[in-house]
Motif scaffolding. Structure first.
Motif, PDB file in Angstrom:
ATOM      1  N   VAL A  18       0.792  -1.270  -0.006  1.00  0.00           N
ATOM      2  CA  VAL A  18       0.037   0.052   0.096  1.00  0.00           C
ATOM      3  C   VAL A  18       0.787   1.140  -0.085  1.00  0.00           C
ATOM      4  O   VAL A  18       0.514   2.128  -0.624  1.00  0.00           O
ATOM      5  CB  VAL A  18      -1.018   0.068   1.278  1.00  0.00           C
ATOM      6  N   THR A  19       1.891   1.340   0.659  1.00  0.00           N
ATOM      7  CA  THR A  19       2.506   2.720   1.019  1.00  0.00           C
ATOM      8  C   THR A  19       3.464   2.949  -0.648  1.00  0.00           C
ATOM      9  O   THR A  19       3.381   3.930  -0.811  1.00  0.00           O
ATOM     10  CB  THR A  19       3.949   2.160   1.859  1.00  0.00           C
ATOM     11  N   SER A  20       3.877   1.764  -1.289  1.00  0.00           N
ATOM     12  CA  SER A  20       4.318   1.978  -2.716  1.00  0.00           C
ATOM     13  C   SER A  20       3.106   2.543  -3.506  1.00  0.00           C
ATOM     14  O   SER A  20       3.379   3.577  -4.499  1.00  0.00           O
ATOM     15  CB  SER A  20       4.942   0.941  -3.330  1.00  0.00           C
ATOM     16  N   LEU A  21       1.933   2.083  -3.632  1.00  0.00           N
ATOM     17  CA  LEU A  21       0.911   2.293  -4.300  1.00  0.00           C
ATOM     18  C   LEU A  21       0.419   3.876  -3.986  1.00  0.00           C
ATOM     19  O   LEU A  21       0.160   4.651  -5.051  1.00  0.00           O
ATOM     20  CB  LEU A  21      -0.308   1.669  -4.161  1.00  0.00           C
ATOM     21  N   LEU A  22       0.534   4.258  -2.978  1.00  0.00           N
ATOM     22  CA  LEU A  22       0.196   5.698  -2.509  1.00  0.00           C
ATOM     23  C   LEU A  22       1.203   6.605  -3.139  1.00  0.00           C
ATOM     24  O   LEU A  22       0.776   7.657  -3.556  1.00  0.00           O
ATOM     25  CB  LEU A  22       0.149   5.810  -0.686  1.00  0.00           C
ATOM     26  N   ARG A  23       2.438   6.097  -3.264  1.00  0.00           N
ATOM     27  CA  ARG A  23       3.564   7.273  -3.964  1.00  0.00           C
ATOM     28  C   ARG A  23       3.165   7.113  -5.255  1.00  0.00           C
ATOM     29  O   ARG A  23       3.564   8.219  -5.860  1.00  0.00           O
ATOM     30  CB  ARG A  23       4.829   6.647  -3.337  1.00  0.00           C
ATOM     31  N   PHE A  24       2.927   5.997  -6.078  1.00  0.00           N
ATOM     32  CA  PHE A  24       2.734   5.856  -7.122  1.00  0.00           C
ATOM     33  C   PHE A  24       1.493   6.510  -7.943  1.00  0.00           C
ATOM     34  O   PHE A  24       1.297   6.743  -9.017  1.00  0.00           O
ATOM     35  CB  PHE A  24       2.604   4.386  -7.696  1.00  0.00           C
ATOM     36  N   ARG A  25       0.649   7.059  -7.027  1.00  0.00           N
ATOM     37  CA  ARG A  25      -0.378   7.888  -7.405  1.00  0.00           C
ATOM     38  C   ARG A  25      -0.136   8.912  -8.179  1.00  0.00           C
ATOM     39  O   ARG A  25      -1.118   9.592  -9.156  1.00  0.00           O
ATOM     40  CB  ARG A  25      -1.542   8.146  -6.383  1.00  0.00           C
ATOM     41  N   CYS A  26       0.987   9.478  -7.998  1.00  0.00           N
ATOM     42  CA  CYS A  26       1.381  10.712  -8.594  1.00  0.00           C
ATOM     43  C   CYS A  26       2.114  10.652  -9.919  1.00  0.00           C
ATOM     44  O   CYS A  26       2.547  11.416 -10.716  1.00  0.00           O
ATOM     45  CB  CYS A  26       2.640  11.498  -7.656  1.00  0.00           C
ATOM     46  N   LEU A  27       2.241   9.097 -10.484  1.00  0.00           N
ATOM     47  CA  LEU A  27       2.784   9.024 -11.641  1.00  0.00           C
ATOM     48  C   LEU A  27       1.938   9.613 -12.896  1.00  0.00           C
ATOM     49  O   LEU A  27       2.513  10.038 -13.681  1.00  0.00           O
ATOM     50  CB  LEU A  27       2.984   7.296 -12.080  1.00  0.00           C
ATOM     51  N   SER A  28       0.562   9.508 -12.864  1.00  0.00           N
ATOM     52  CA  SER A  28      -0.142  10.094 -13.834  1.00  0.00           C
ATOM     53  C   SER A  28      -1.647  10.087 -13.204  1.00  0.00           C
ATOM     54  O   SER A  28      -1.902   9.390 -12.301  1.00  0.00           O
ATOM     55  CB  SER A  28       0.010   9.166 -15.201  1.00  0.00           C
ATOM     56  N   LYS A  29      -2.385  10.918 -13.998  1.00  0.00           N
ATOM     57  CA  LYS A  29      -3.822  10.844 -13.576  1.00  0.00           C
ATOM     58  C   LYS A  29      -4.599   9.322 -13.726  1.00  0.00           C
ATOM     59  O   LYS A  29      -5.391   9.260 -12.761  1.00  0.00           O
ATOM     60  CB  LYS A  29      -4.382  11.882 -14.431  1.00  0.00           C
ATOM     61  N   SER A  30      -4.172   8.735 -14.733  1.00  0.00           N
ATOM     62  CA  SER A  30      -4.855   7.510 -14.877  1.00  0.00           C
ATOM     63  C   SER A  30      -4.220   6.439 -13.970  1.00  0.00           C
ATOM     64  O   SER A  30      -5.016   5.663 -13.550  1.00  0.00           O
ATOM     65  CB  SER A  30      -4.063   6.817 -16.418  1.00  0.00           C
ATOM     66  N   HIS A  31      -3.024   6.416 -13.401  1.00  0.00           N
ATOM     67  CA  HIS A  31      -2.576   5.599 -12.297  1.00  0.00           C
ATOM     68  C   HIS A  31      -3.303   6.002 -11.078  1.00  0.00           C
ATOM     69  O   HIS A  31      -3.697   4.950 -10.508  1.00  0.00           O
ATOM     70  CB  HIS A  31      -1.112   5.637 -12.138  1.00  0.00           C
TER      71      HIS A  31
END
Length: 357
Positions: A18-31
Motif C-alpha cells: 500500500v505504501t508504494s501504491l500511495l506514492r505511485f498515485r502521482c505518476l499520472s492521472k490514469s494511475h
C-alpha cells in the motif's frame, strides 16, 4: 523501449504494498484513478490474501482505561519490530478500543459519557479515517427486553433501524465475531448469527456431546476469516478447534462443526487460554497468543517457537488483531489521521496538475 501493456502494469501494481501504491498515485492521472478505484482495492486485497503477503499484527496496549497506543508488526518481518500508528481517536482522558476489523478497516471506539461511545472507521495503512455520527438508539417501550439493531451505511452516511431481536444478543461478549459474511454472538445454549448481506438473524447450534474428558467449552474465536469453537480436554491437555462449515454451500445461513486441528498444550490451559491468531504461509504452523506471550506452534512436531515483539511498552495486557494491508476506503468524506500524509498527498496532487497525461 515500447510501453508495457496496460494489463501488465495493473498486474504489477496489484503485487505492490500500500505504501508504494500511495506514492505511485502521482505518476499520472490514469494511475491515480486506477489505484483509487474500489475495484482495484478489492483485487489488491484478494491478491494479498491469496499470496499471503501484506499480513499485519495490530497491537493495542490495554493498561486499565488507557488503551491509547496502537502498533503494528510485519508477518513478513518475523513480527519482531513494531511501528507506532497514528490514532485518530487518541485522547488523554479515555482509551481507544479496537472493536472489530475487516478487510484492513478497523472500527475504533472511545467512551464519551453515559457509557456511550464515539466510533470511527479507520484504515491505518492509507492513513484515512471517518468518524461516524452518533447512533440514534431509542429506549424501548413497555417491559419487553430487546436488542435494537442499527445498520450504518457509508453511501448514505446515516443509521437505519432494522428488526429488533428479543433476548437474543445477551451474550458472553458485547462485540459480535465477524466471519464469512456474518456476525456471531454466543449465548448459553446457542449461537445467534446476523447475515450482513440479507440483514437477517439465524440460529446456529453450539457444539455438544463433548465426551467425558472435556473440562471447558471455550468462547468462539475467529482466525483465518473463519469461525472456530474451541474445546479444552484434560486427557491429554489439549484444545480441539472445530470449524464452522456451511451446510448449504454458501457463506452463512447455518452450518455444522468439523474438527479442524488440535493444539497440544501444557498444564493450566483453563486459566491461561491459548488463542489462535493466524496461520503461517505454509499453513504448517499457527500463531498463538497465550497470556501476552506469542509463539508459533508447529502441527507436525508440536514445537513452539517464541516470538519476541520489540518496541512496545510493558503493560499487563495486550489485544492482538490480525489483518491484511489494504486500500479499502472508510468513506468518500474520510480524512487523514496525520499531517505527514497530507503533505505527501498534496505533493502528489501538485504533480498531477502538471501531468499532461
Amino acid at each position: 523501449m515500447p510501453p508495457l501493456p496496460p494489463e501488465l502494469v495493473t498486474d504489477i501494481l496489484l503485487c505492490l504494498p500500500v505504501t508504494s501504491l500511495l506514492r505511485f498515485r502521482c505518476l499520472s492521472k490514469s494511475h491515480c484513478a486506477e489505484i483509487d478505484s474500489p475495484d482495484f482495492a478489492k483485487y489488491h486485497l484478494n491478491v494479498s490474501i491469496q499470496s499471503k503477503t501484506g499480513q499485519k499484527l495490530i497491537i493495542n496496549n490495554v493498561d486499565f482505561m488507557d488503551q491509547t497506543d496502537l502498533y503494528y508488526a510485519e508477518f513478513d518481518g518475523n513480527l519482531e519490530d513494531t511501528y507506532l500508528l497514528n490514532n485518530p481517536l487518541k485522547s488523554s482522558r479515555r482509551g481507544t478500543s479496537v472493536c472489530a476489523s475487516c478487510n484492513g478497516l478497523f472500527l475504533l471506539g472511545i467512551f464519551v459519557k453515559d457509557q456511550n461511545m464515539d466510533f470511527a472507521l479507520w484504515n491505518p495503512f492509507t492513513k484515512r479515517y471517518k468518524k461516524l455520527p452518533p447512533c440514534p438508539v431509542r429506549k424501548s417501550n413497555g417491559d419487553d427486553v430487546c436488542s435494537q439493531v442499527w445498520v450504518f451505511s457509508l453511501n448514505s452516511n446515516s443509521w437505519r433501524r432494522i428488526q429488533d431481536v428479543k433476548d437474543e444478543l445477551t451474550s458472553r461478549s458485547r462485540v459480535g465475531l465477524y466471519a464469512n459474511g456474518a456476525l456471531y454472538w454466543e449465548n448459553e445454549d446457542k449461537c445467534v448469527g446476523f447475515d450482513i448481506t440479507y440483514e437477517v438473524f439465524f440460529d446456529l447450534a453450539l457444539l455438544s456431546d463433548f465426551g467425558p474428558t472435556v473440562i471447558y467449552h471455550d468462547f468462539m474465536v475467529v482466525f483465518g476469516g473463519n469461525l472456530y469453537s474451541p474445546v479444552i480436554r484434560n486427557e491429554p491437555n489439549s484444545i480441539e478447534y472445530y470449524l464452522l462449515v456451511s451446510d448449504s454451500g454458501g457463506e452463512v445461513a447455518g452450518g455444522s462443526w468439523r474438527k479442524e486441528f488440535i493444539l497440544e498444550e501444557e498444564r493450566n490451559i483453563l486459566f491461561n487460554r491459548a488463542l489462535p491468531l493466524a496461520y503461517s504461509k505454509k499453513e504448517d504452523s499457527i500463531l498463538v497468543n497465550r497470556g501476552n506471550v506469542i509463539y508459533w506452534y508447529n502441527f507436525e512436531n508440536q514445537k513452539r517457537t517464541w516470538v519476541e515483539i520489540l518496541g512496545i511498552p510493558d503493560v499487563p495486557t495486550y489485544n492482538f488483531h490480525v489483518c491484511w494491508e489494504s486500500l479499502v476506503s472508510p468513506g468518500n468524506d474520510s480524512a487523514f489521521d496525520g499531517r505527514a500524509e497530507e503533505v505527501i498527498i498534496e505533493d502528489s496532487e501538485d504533480n498531477l496538475e502538471a501531468d499532461s497525461d
